[in-house]
Design an enzyme around this catalytic site. Structure first.
Site, short mmCIF file in Angstrom:
data_model
loop_
_atom_site.label_atom_id
_atom_site.label_comp_id
_atom_site.label_asym_id
_atom_site.label_seq_id
_atom_site.Cartn_x
_atom_site.Cartn_y
_atom_site.Cartn_z
N ASP A 21 47.45 41.05 39.69
CA ASP A 21 48.28 40.39 41.46
C ASP A 21 47.63 41.72 42.21
O ASP A 21 46.76 42.45 41.50
CB ASP A 21 50.05 40.62 41.68
N CYS A 77 49.67 43.93 36.46
CA CYS A 77 50.05 44.51 37.89
C CYS A 77 49.86 45.77 37.72
O CYS A 77 49.75 46.80 37.06
CB CYS A 77 51.40 43.32 37.88
N THR A 79 51.96 48.13 37.07
CA THR A 79 52.70 48.42 35.40
C THR A 79 52.34 47.69 34.21
O THR A 79 52.53 48.04 33.46
CB THR A 79 54.43 48.75 35.55
N HIS A 110 51.97 44.18 14.64
CA HIS A 110 53.29 43.75 13.93
C HIS A 110 54.22 42.77 15.28
O HIS A 110 55.06 42.05 14.74
CB HIS A 110 54.29 44.61 13.96
N HIS A 145 57.14 40.69 8.54
CA HIS A 145 57.47 41.01 10.90
C HIS A 145 57.45 39.30 11.73
O HIS A 145 57.48 38.77 12.52
CB HIS A 145 55.49 41.04 11.06
#
Length: 375
Positions: A21, A77, A79, A110, A145
């Site tokens: 964005d 974006c 964060t 993982h 996993h």
């Protein structure tokens, strides 16, 4: 660079869907600069720092990954959190935020992270190269996993999906009636009679949903009032194959819904020392290769018996096979999916794990003993 609309799964190098964005626009340039010599880039926007809504970009890129039109995705974006939240709404996408190389590496090893999310306000452009290099260079470790990833997949499929092609579906039924009845049969104080009746009811409810996409054809009928067009099953052949003995408890509930289905039987017992399945009986309809087959095994624990039963049916010509279980452990789901990746697995509930004796926890005990009153 290519537009996302034009991607093909023909022979090609790795495709990475890249998007951002306005807050991730600068970081996106650093990502593209790093990737352009290592992969084919599917540009999902944006192309300027004009304000944009991150869900639009995230969902566009995630859809490419989900549909296997792109192998991986990188989103940016402010964060990275918003991009990850939106991308994870798309089936098959495992998106997460990485702020350093270690997080990116462990995310792949993982969690099999297939969409990497970055924060334009948290990560400097020059920091992107080591993060991307660590992520691309890491490999999913599988093992324990994979069990955890399968749990996520089971939750993701909680609403019945239809017409899956290629890899089999793992479908967990979240219908309130199914969950209510599962709760009752878990109770150790539930009587044999009630337990047996409830298993039949749960099996009937499950097959009602499983068969909702059977093909129909139109016929003309005469009602007491007038002639009308009605619908009827279009000659679909079905077979029900319980794994003895516990699978027998599910048969009558299913036959009440699809009474014309033919019934086969597979006899397997679990070696108490090795936990491996041992065959002692197998009788199937002669035209098994022409039928859609539902293998019934109430408890998918280690997965050994179910996988062996599927192999027996395949060896005798069965092709379109689904496994129907009441309760499953992640270990059993992983075992069957690995041995028979094209088989759909329908489950009423997925439990935590297996104990040292190979029993599902919390489970409901031995289904055969509880159905037939034996110990």
């Amino acid at each position: 660079m290519i537009l996302f609309q034009a991607i093909s799964r023909e022979v090609r190098e790795v495709i990475v869907a890249v998007g951002c964005d306005h807050a991730g626009f600068v970081l996106k340039h650093a990502v593209v600069s790093f990737l352009e010599k290592r992969a084919e880039i599917a540009d999902c926007g944006v192309s300027s720092e004009e304000r944009a809504d991150y869900p639009d970009i995230a969902l566009r890129a995630a859809k490419l990954v989900s549909e296997e039109k792109a192998d991986l995705g990188v989103l940016a974006c402010g964060t990275g959190i918003g991009m990850a939240m939106a991308a994870n709404k798309v089936k098959g996408v495992r998106a997460g935020v990485a702020c350093d190389a270690l997080t990116a590496k462990l995310g792949k090893e993982h969690n099999n992270l297939n969409v990497l999310c970055l924060g334009g306000r948290l990560t400097a452009p020059e920091q992107t190269a080591p993060i991307l290099e660590a992520w691309l260079g890491a490999s999913f470790m599988g093992g324990r996993h994979l069990v955890r990833i399968d749990k996520i997949a089971a939750a993701e499929n909680a609403t019945l999906s239809v017409n899956g092609e290629g890899r089999g579906r793992i479908v967990v039924f979240n219908h309130p009636l199914v969950q209510h009845k599962i709760g009752i049969i878990r109770d150790k104080n539930t009587s044999v009679k009630e337990f047996r009746e409830l298993v039949q009811e749960i099996a009937g409810l499950m097959v009602y949903e499983i068969t909702r996409n059977l093909p129909l054809s139109e016929v003309r009928v005469e009602t007491p009032v007038a002639e009308a067009t009605a619908r009827t099953l279009a000659g679909k052949k079905l077979a029900v194959v319980p794994v003895l003995r516990a699978g027998l408890g599910m048969v009558d509930g299913i036959l009440q819904i699809i009474p014309n289905a033919k019934v086969g039987h597979i006899g397997l017992y679990r070696n108490p020392e090795t936990l491996d399945p041992v065959e002692y009986y197998c009788k199937l309809p002669q035209d098994i290769g022409e039928r859609d087959i539902f293998i019934l095994d109430p408890m998918l624990a280690t997965g050994g018996s179910a996988a062996a039963a599927i192999s027996l049916v395949k060896a005798r010509g069965g092709q379109k096979i689904s496994l129907v279980c009441l309760i499953a452990a992640p270990e059993g789901i992983a075992k069957v999916s690995e041995a028979h990746p094209e088989v759909d697995i329908f489950i009423a509930a997925v439990d935590s794990h297996l104990n040292s004796h190979g029993y599902i926890v919390p489970g409901l005990g031995d289904a055969g003993d509880r159905l037939f009153g034996t110990k």
